[in-house]
Design an enzyme around this catalytic site. Structure first.
Site, short mmCIF file in Angstrom:
data_model
loop_
_atom_site.label_atom_id
_atom_site.label_comp_id
_atom_site.label_asym_id
_atom_site.label_seq_id
_atom_site.Cartn_x
_atom_site.Cartn_y
_atom_site.Cartn_z
N PRO A 51 9.59 -4.61 -0.33
CA PRO A 51 10.75 -4.46 0.57
C PRO A 51 10.33 -4.35 2.03
O PRO A 51 9.22 -3.91 2.34
CB PRO A 51 11.43 -3.18 0.08
CG PRO A 51 10.44 -2.48 -0.77
CD PRO A 51 9.47 -3.49 -1.28
N GLY A 93 4.26 -3.99 3.90
CA GLY A 93 4.52 -5.37 3.46
C GLY A 93 4.24 -6.39 4.56
O GLY A 93 3.52 -7.37 4.34
N GLY A 94 4.75 -6.15 5.75
CA GLY A 94 4.52 -7.07 6.88
C GLY A 94 3.04 -7.12 7.26
O GLY A 94 2.50 -8.19 7.56
N SER A 95 2.38 -5.97 7.21
CA SER A 95 0.94 -5.91 7.54
C SER A 95 0.13 -6.69 6.50
O SER A 95 -0.84 -7.37 6.85
CB SER A 95 0.46 -4.46 7.56
OG SER A 95 1.18 -3.72 8.50
N ALA A 96 0.51 -6.57 5.23
CA ALA A 96 -0.20 -7.28 4.16
C ALA A 96 -0.02 -8.79 4.33
O ALA A 96 -0.98 -9.57 4.17
CB ALA A 96 0.32 -6.84 2.80
N ALA A 107 9.62 -0.53 4.87
CA ALA A 107 9.71 0.42 3.77
C ALA A 107 8.64 1.51 3.80
O ALA A 107 8.72 2.46 3.04
CB ALA A 107 9.59 -0.34 2.45
N ASP A 124 -2.13 -0.90 10.31
CA ASP A 124 -2.38 -1.00 8.86
C ASP A 124 -3.03 -2.33 8.48
O ASP A 124 -3.45 -2.50 7.33
CB ASP A 124 -1.05 -0.92 8.09
CG ASP A 124 -0.52 0.51 7.99
OD1 ASP A 124 -1.31 1.45 8.14
OD2 ASP A 124 0.69 0.65 7.75
N LYS A 158 0.84 -1.21 0.00
CA LYS A 158 0.00 0.00 0.00
C LYS A 158 0.87 1.25 0.00
O LYS A 158 2.04 1.21 0.40
CB LYS A 158 -0.96 0.03 1.20
CG LYS A 158 -0.30 0.21 2.58
CD LYS A 158 -0.11 1.66 2.99
CE LYS A 158 0.56 1.79 4.35
NZ LYS A 158 1.71 2.62 4.49
O1 C5P Z 1 0.13 -0.19 14.99
P1 C5P Z 1 1.56 -0.36 14.62
O2 C5P Z 1 2.22 -1.49 15.36
O3 C5P Z 1 1.79 -0.46 13.13
O4 C5P Z 1 2.28 0.96 15.07
C1 C5P Z 1 3.68 1.12 14.99
C2 C5P Z 1 4.06 2.36 15.78
O5 C5P Z 1 3.47 3.52 15.21
C3 C5P Z 1 3.60 2.31 17.21
O6 C5P Z 1 4.72 2.62 17.99
C4 C5P Z 1 2.57 3.37 17.37
O7 C5P Z 1 2.78 4.09 18.55
C5 C5P Z 1 2.76 4.28 16.16
N1 C5P Z 1 1.43 4.65 15.63
C6 C5P Z 1 0.77 5.74 16.14
N2 C5P Z 1 -0.48 6.06 15.68
C7 C5P Z 1 -1.07 5.32 14.73
C8 C5P Z 1 -0.40 4.19 14.19
C9 C5P Z 1 0.85 3.89 14.67
O8 C5P Z 1 1.29 6.45 17.02
N3 C5P Z 1 -2.29 5.64 14.29
#
Ligand code: C5P
Length: 285
Positions: free
Chosen positions: A95, A102-105, A98, A137, A11
């Site tokens: 990648p 990718g990991g979320s997908a 990035a 994501d 994405k």
């Molecule tokens: O949810 P995820 O694990 O992808 O988030 C990775 C980092 O990004 C987390 O440390 C989170 O604090 C931050 N984040 C955020 N607000 C969001 C999404 C992610 O602060 N809406």
């Protein structure tokens, strides 16, 4: 059940606006997100109970319990109340680390694939809740939409039917950026309304690229670019080589640029000379 394969699409964020800090410590977002043709594939094969394995040849990807595919599998095993088995093979093209999810997908594909392989029949709602536990994501990746406006942490989705048939050049310099670090260092501007996202969507639908340049903003650039100026240099190079618009995706470091034709997107990647960078041309899904 016999083996089958699912695609896990990358994405980009056409906008990413951070509106403020939420009580749960995450940021309240508005983001126009779009899936790309670029994808990983995840193959699922049956295996006896207790035997869960993931193989992947991509260098640098952990295959331990911190891997998002295995985390997704553990959540589904817990939901099933049994240590169900599966053999999974991941072919990575997106990648790592990035800003392309990718990991979320891959995690979203694991939820969908194992729900099917194990005949768990978990509802879409239940799967969405598990997806959000894996990352902000992952609900977007799980949803079948090609694009959406995301709110909340990124999980409240208003689907967008489709985007114009534009072509994209993607360039990822050989650095890794921690999303957590970027959000931690973000200086929230007062009273951000998130109005750019709706305007960017309208601009894209109308083919008004002037307006898209005005409203296609990513607040996370304000953290990633000062720390990694190479991101700005890549944007400049792509703009000098015919890009209609360019922006960093997510927390970076990947930069994407939009073009009318495939040949233009392909040509623009050739102007980025560094052999260690990931470069490709792709399309919206
Ligand atoms: O949810 P995820 O694990 O992808 O988030 C990775 C980092 O990004 C987390 O440390 C989170 O604090 C931050 N984040 C955020 N607000 C969001 C999404 C992610 O602060 N809406």
């Amino acid at each position: 059940m016999s083996a089958f394969t699912l695609r896990a699409h990358a994405k980009i964020n056409l906008t990413l606006e951070t509106l403020g800090m939420r009580p749960d410590g995450y940021h309240e977002l508005r983001s126009l997100m779009a899936k790309l043709a670029l994808h990983d594939t995840l193959r699922f094969s049956p295996a006896p109970a207790g035997q869960l394995s993931l193989a992947c040849a991509a260098p640098g990807l952990s295959l331990g319990e911190d891997n998002l595919v295995l985390k997704a599998a553990r959540l589904l095993q817990a939901a099933a109340g049994r240590p169900l088995g599966a053999r999974m093979l991941l072919i990575k093209r997106i990648p790592l680390a990035a800003g392309l999810a990718g990991g979320s997908a891959d995690a979203a594909a694991a939820l969908l694939g194992l729900n099917r392989l194990w005949r768990l029949r978990l509802s879409p709602r239940r799967l969405r809740a598990l997806a959000l536990r894996l990352g902000s994501d992952v609900p977007f990746c799980l949803d079948p939409c090609p694009a959406a406006v995301a709110r909340g942490r990124g999980e409240r989705l208003a689907r967008v039917a489709g985007l114009p048939p534009l072509h994209l050049a993607l360039v990822k310099p050989d650095i890794s950026v921690s999303t957590a670090w970027v959000y931690k260092n973000l200086k929230l501007k007062a009273l951000v309304q998130g109005a750019h996202t709706a305007k960017a969507l309208a601009a894209l639908r109308a083919g008004d690229l002037q307006a898209l340049r005005q409203h296609g903003i990513n607040h996370l650039e304000s953290v990633s670019i000062p720390r990694y100026p190479v991101i700005a240099r890549i944007k400049k190079k792509l703009n000098q080589n015919g890009a209609l618009f360019s922006l960093m995706s997510g927390s970076g470091p990947t930069v994407y640029a939009l073009f009318t034709r495939h040949s233009e997107a392909e040509r623009a990647t050739k102007f980025i000379k560094n052999e260690r960078y990931f470069k490709c041309s792709t399309q919206f899904l």
